[in-house]
Scaffold this active site. Structure first.
Site, mmCIF file in Angstrom:
data_model
loop_
_atom_site.group_PDB
_atom_site.id
_atom_site.type_symbol
_atom_site.label_atom_id
_atom_site.label_comp_id
_atom_site.label_asym_id
_atom_site.label_seq_id
_atom_site.Cartn_x
_atom_site.Cartn_y
_atom_site.Cartn_z
ATOM 1 N N CYS A 77 51.998 6.712 -17.701
ATOM 2 C CA CYS A 77 51.552 5.558 -18.314
ATOM 3 C C CYS A 77 50.942 4.497 -17.405
ATOM 4 O O CYS A 77 50.066 4.593 -16.394
ATOM 5 C CB CYS A 77 52.288 4.975 -19.575
ATOM 6 S SG CYS A 77 51.509 3.834 -20.689
ATOM 7 N N HIS A 122 54.208 9.680 -23.132
ATOM 8 C CA HIS A 122 55.474 9.449 -22.703
ATOM 9 C C HIS A 122 56.368 10.220 -22.984
ATOM 10 O O HIS A 122 57.013 10.430 -24.291
ATOM 11 C CB HIS A 122 55.923 8.140 -23.634
ATOM 12 C CG HIS A 122 55.254 6.754 -23.029
ATOM 13 N ND1 HIS A 122 55.595 6.085 -21.740
ATOM 14 C CD2 HIS A 122 54.271 6.062 -23.524
ATOM 15 C CE1 HIS A 122 54.956 5.230 -21.746
ATOM 16 N NE2 HIS A 122 53.981 4.915 -22.793
ATOM 17 N N GLU A 160 59.375 10.780 -22.006
ATOM 18 C CA GLU A 160 60.637 10.111 -22.306
ATOM 19 C C GLU A 160 60.938 9.710 -23.371
ATOM 20 O O GLU A 160 62.276 9.298 -23.915
ATOM 21 C CB GLU A 160 60.919 9.018 -20.989
ATOM 22 C CG GLU A 160 60.301 7.768 -21.255
ATOM 23 C CD GLU A 160 58.751 7.533 -20.937
ATOM 24 O OE1 GLU A 160 58.099 8.864 -20.948
ATOM 25 O OE2 GLU A 160 58.118 6.574 -20.986
#
Lengths: 229, 80
Positions: free
Chosen positions: A86, A203, A205
């Site tokens: 990002c 993302h 994560e």
């Protein structure tokens, strides 16, 4: 696998990515402040998401000039793997570690939702736990994720297999409907020439535990552990 | 010496913000407005007094930080 996670003023996903790394490695990564020109040697460097330096001038432009990024560039050029997510993707393109740039979303809106991605290749440190053409679902959260590069650069990216992920429909069709931000050729993530640096807008994560809506990002971190431990 | 730097999107690079500004102006009754391109204007105070040297340094500043040459052009103007 020893990992370092960079922290800039305005980073906000560094804890998320640190938790994802701890989940798959059992150890906490080293957190490295942007002003640190030197830090412990690690197997992986992560440039996390957020709004470094308030997105002043251009997203990632200020962070790309910080002392820690000079060291990251040096290590990346020696082959140390870098995962940039990002705002991290914006920072490494501004730093010249990846080609192209991220522009304002074509519809000018902040987009925060799950998207589908087509994995372009399994032949990398970052994608070895996926299969080519596999469709995965992970979230995006950005206002400047509209990937752009010149025609020459795009040709080089395609010819050398440097596209990592493309936005797609749930059935894997790479079309305008599956593109959340107007990215050219639906590009969501790219590699450098040696595939040791990868940047992506979504993302992974935030898709590592089932109670948070999906686990499709977890394989990215597990694949890194396989490759780097 | 003072310098003014204009940073603009290259031709062919879509400018959705410029488009939105154009639409708003049209809605406000400025029907004569066609294409709108948005850019940045940066004013800098310089200690340098030699115009040639100043221009060379500004060029470097633009390439290193002020503009992203993947999508942007820049122009430099020296004042006073």
């Amino acid at each position: 696998m020893k990992a370092a996670v960079l922290v800039f003023p305005g980073s906000n996903r560094e804890v998320d990515v640190a938790q994802a790394i701890e989940l798959v490695t059992g150890r906490k990564p080293q957190m490295v402040w942007h002003g640190d020109g030197d830090f412990e040697k690690t197997d992986l460097i992560v440039v996390p998401g957020g709004f470094s330096y308030g997105d002043y001038l251009r997203c990632g432009a200020m962070a790309a000039q910080s002392p820690v990024m000079a060291e990251v560039k040096r290590r990346a050029n020696q082959g140390v793997p870098v995962l940039a997510i990002c705002n991290g993707f914006q920072i490494v393109t501004e730093a010249g570690l990846l080609p192209g740039t991220l522009m304002r979303n074509a519809h000018l809106k902040f987009v925060c939702r799950d998207v589908h991605l087509k994995v372009e290749t399994s032949q990398s440190l970052f994608t070895n736990r996926y299969q080519a053409d596999q469709v995965i679902r992970i979230p995006v959260a950005h206002a400047e994720g509209n990937y752009f590069a010149s025609e020459d650069t795009l040709k080089q990216l395609e010819d050398r297999g440097q596209v990592a992920f493309r936005y797609c429909a749930p059935d894997g069709a790479v079309d305008a409907g599956g593109n959340p931000n107007g990215s050219i050729r639906n590009i969501a993530g790219v590699f450098n020439e040696t595939k040791t640096v990868m940047g992506l807008m979504p993302h992974p994560e935030n898709a590592v535990e089932p109670m948070f809506g999906g686990c499709d990002g977890r394989a990215l971190f597990e694949g890194l552990v396989d490759a780097l431990s | 010496m003072k310098a003014r730097v204009h940073v603009t999107l290259k031709n062919g690079v879509l400018d959705p913000q410029g488009k939105a500004i154009g639409h708003s102006l049209n809605r406000l009754g400025f029907a004569e407005v066609g294409d709108v391109r948005q850019g940045k204007f940066i004013e800098l105070e310089l200690a340098e007094t030699d115009a040639t040297k100043a221009r060379a340094r500004l060029d470097e500043m633009c390439r290193k930080l002020l503009a992203n040459t993947v999508i942007e052009n820049y122009s430099i103007e020296l004042v006073g």
